[in-house]
Scaffold this motif. Structure first.
Motif, short mmCIF file in Angstrom:
data_model
loop_
_atom_site.label_atom_id
_atom_site.label_comp_id
_atom_site.label_asym_id
_atom_site.label_seq_id
_atom_site.Cartn_x
_atom_site.Cartn_y
_atom_site.Cartn_z
N GLU A 182 1.06 -1.00 0.30
CA GLU A 182 -0.44 0.01 -0.14
C GLU A 182 0.79 1.37 0.17
OE1 GLU A 182 -2.71 2.75 0.20
OE2 GLU A 182 -3.81 0.49 -0.53
N PHE A 183 2.16 1.26 0.28
CA PHE A 183 2.75 2.28 1.11
C PHE A 183 4.26 2.39 0.45
CE2 PHE A 183 0.16 1.94 4.67
CZ PHE A 183 -0.80 2.97 4.75
N GLY A 184 4.91 1.33 -0.01
CA GLY A 184 6.11 1.22 -0.40
C GLY A 184 6.30 1.56 -2.22
N ILE A 185 5.69 0.46 -2.88
CA ILE A 185 5.80 0.35 -4.14
C ILE A 185 5.39 1.66 -5.40
CG2 ILE A 185 6.20 -1.63 -3.86
CD1 ILE A 185 3.03 -2.54 -4.94
N ILE A 261 7.21 8.31 -1.60
CA ILE A 261 7.45 7.06 -2.23
C ILE A 261 5.69 7.35 -1.71
CG2 ILE A 261 6.78 4.92 -2.99
CD1 ILE A 261 9.59 5.04 -2.94
N SER A 262 5.35 6.74 -1.06
CA SER A 262 4.01 6.80 0.08
C SER A 262 3.13 8.39 -0.25
CB SER A 262 4.74 6.59 1.86
OG SER A 262 2.72 7.05 2.10
N ASP A 290 11.90 3.54 -8.12
CA ASP A 290 10.77 3.62 -7.98
C ASP A 290 10.51 5.66 -7.65
OD1 ASP A 290 9.84 1.33 -7.87
OD2 ASP A 290 8.98 0.83 -6.11
N VAL A 291 11.48 5.88 -6.84
CA VAL A 291 10.76 7.42 -6.62
C VAL A 291 12.11 8.29 -7.68
CG1 VAL A 291 13.36 7.13 -5.00
CG2 VAL A 291 11.67 8.90 -4.67
N ALA A 292 13.26 7.34 -8.18
CA ALA A 292 13.34 8.66 -9.32
C ALA A 292 12.75 8.41 -10.17
CB ALA A 292 15.12 7.83 -9.76
N VAL A 293 11.63 7.21 -10.74
CA VAL A 293 10.83 7.99 -12.24
C VAL A 293 9.72 8.18 -11.84
CG1 VAL A 293 9.45 6.11 -13.47
CG2 VAL A 293 11.81 4.94 -13.28
N GLN A 294 9.25 8.31 -10.92
CA GLN A 294 7.71 9.05 -10.38
C GLN A 294 8.39 10.34 -10.27
OE1 GLN A 294 5.21 5.95 -7.65
NE2 GLN A 294 7.08 6.29 -7.37
N SER A 295 9.88 10.57 -9.77
CA SER A 295 10.05 12.53 -9.87
C SER A 295 9.83 12.84 -11.04
CB SER A 295 11.25 12.56 -9.27
OG SER A 295 11.29 11.79 -7.40
#
Length: 444
Positions: A182-185, A261-262, A290-295
């Motif tokens: 829920e919070f980490g992907i 990410i959360s 995950d954080v790099a791509v989402q940024s």
């Protein structure tokens, strides 16, 4: 010192809602009925299939694919759920490219494996959409089990115990269950609130109660759990974040990647989520990617992911690394942070180039700086809040092959315990196996 940029560059609304919806759409589109039949036809249904051995939950992959091919996807889903009750989420987030699909005979021979992950999603989605549960509870045993943590390990343990006839209470520190799922992907790996839908579906078997907002230490203790329940399982995950260990990491613009990410996963409107124009991510695992791509997807102009070792040493798979670069993330290998520099309202990160000699990582003596207005720490997580009575090893709760801790009638599994590898599928396997051992012990 290199160029610096203002930290006022962290703003929201870099993309409009329509653009964000396109950017964060499902990473792997679900298979249609026809596509699933075509994909299943590629399986050789190997005897002693290597894909089964490579799966941490030992799903009978040839069988479930054969069942799809014969037009019985619901039976296929039950085959999956018998081994992995969170098979729906694992089909979305498992690094299949380094597990089952990597050893697929088709991959070895042709360089293109059977699409096991997408076929697993096809089957599990079909059954879950029907609103039915493939298992029924056994006769009540009269035994009760207390579980700490409503993440993959805790949920898998709880479900297996409930099916076996025990009554289970889960204590979860957050206000929602699901844990890492829920919070980490990354949001593009689990769309349409799937983690909560899967949680609700899992709980529909009955016999499981979740109490939210309950933290070990503040609200519950090992002693109180031991007094109230016949057995206890800890699946609390890793709540702490490892420190960079360099000057300047306490600055406001240096953020824990898992928290960001959360925030993305819980955001009602991504256009209101602030992101830097120039982003630096420090780390080399799935969280870093995950954080790099989402940024980048949120509209950051420049995103650099910096890892201290070489490409082959990176724990994020080649697929994940390629995904990052395909989205415009720049990956810099063999560099580690020296300090985060703040000059007024400007920020930059100084890195030292590294090399490996004799198996030991050393600095070359050369340095460089990256301009940044937002820096994410993604160098791993650590255990916090574990009861002192539990023995630790390597910073995690020490367990044996059955998940037993050093305290009688107390088990643990998932990321918080030794043996875990920070994968949802492994946590599920450990929670399930601990449940079986708990059951055997309670009825022994």
């Amino acid at each position: 010192m290199g160029n610096s940029v203002s930290t006022t560059g962290i703003v929201s609304g870099r993309k409009d809602k329509q653009a964000l919806a396109e950017s964060f759409k499902d990473l792997h589109a679900p298979l249609s009925d026809h596509e699933a039949l075509v994909a299943s036809d590629r399986c050789y249904f190997c005897h002693d299939a290597p894909c089964v051995t490579a799966c941490p939950t030992s799903i009978d992959i040839p069988l479930f694919i054969r069942q799809i091919g014969t037009g019985t996807p619901e039976a296929s889903a039950k085959t999956i759920f018998e081994q992995n009750i969170l098979g729906g989420m694992c089909a979305r987030v498992c690094p299949t490219e380094t597990l089952c699909e990597q050893v697929c005979v088709r991959e070895v021979a042709e360089g293109k494996p059977v699409e096991i992950g997408r076929l697993q999603r096809y089957a599990t989605d079909r059954l879950m959409a029907a609103g039915t549960h493939p298992f029924e509870r056994a006769a009540p045993t009269g035994k009760t089990v207390g579980i700490v943590g409503a993440g993959p390990a805790g949920l898998a343990c709880a479900h297996k115990l409930a099916v076996l006839g025990h009554d289970v209470t889960i204590y979860e520190a957050r206000k929602k269950g699901g844990g890492l799922n829920e919070f980490g992907i990354a949001a593009y790996k689990s769309v349409d609130d799937f983690a909560q839908k899967e949680l609700d579906w899992l709980l529909s078997v009955g016999g499981i109660t979740i109490e939210y907002g309950k933290t070990v230490g503040a609200d519950i203790s090992l002693a109180s759990l031991q007094a109230e329940y016949d057995a206890v399982f800890f699946g609390m995950g890793l709540a702490g974040v490892n420190a960079l260990g360099c000057e300047g990491e306490e600055l406001e613009a240096v953020i824990n990647a898992v928290d960001f990410i959360s925030d993305i996963r819980q955001a009602a409107d991504l256009s209101q989520l602030a992101v830097g124009r120039h982003v630096v991510v420090i780390g080399g695992g799935m969280t870093a990617v995950d954080v790099a791509v989402q940024s980048k997807l949120l509209g950051a102009q420049d995103v650099a992911l910096v890892y201290r070792r070489d490409k082959d040493s990176m724990s994020a798979s080649v697929f994940e690394q390629d995904l990052a670069t395909s989205k415009g993330v720049r990956i810099i290998y063999n560099a580690q942070p020296v300090r985060v520099l703040s000059e007024g309202s400007a920020l930059s990160v100084e890195f030292a180039y590294t090399e490996t000699k004799g198996g030991k990582l050393t600095k070359t003596g050369e340095t460089f700086c990256l301009a940044a207005d937002q820096v994410f720490k993604a160098i791993g997580q650590s255990l916090t809040g574990a009861p002192e009575a539990l023995s630790l090893q390597g910073g995690k709760i020490m367990v044996d092959e059955n998940g037993r801790t050093t305290v009688p009638k107390v088990w643990a599994g998932g990321d918080c315990a030794t043996g875990g590898d920070d994968l949802t599928v492994t946590a599920v396997a450990e929670g399930r196996d601990a449940a079986i051992d708990i059951h055997t012990t309670l009825l022994g």
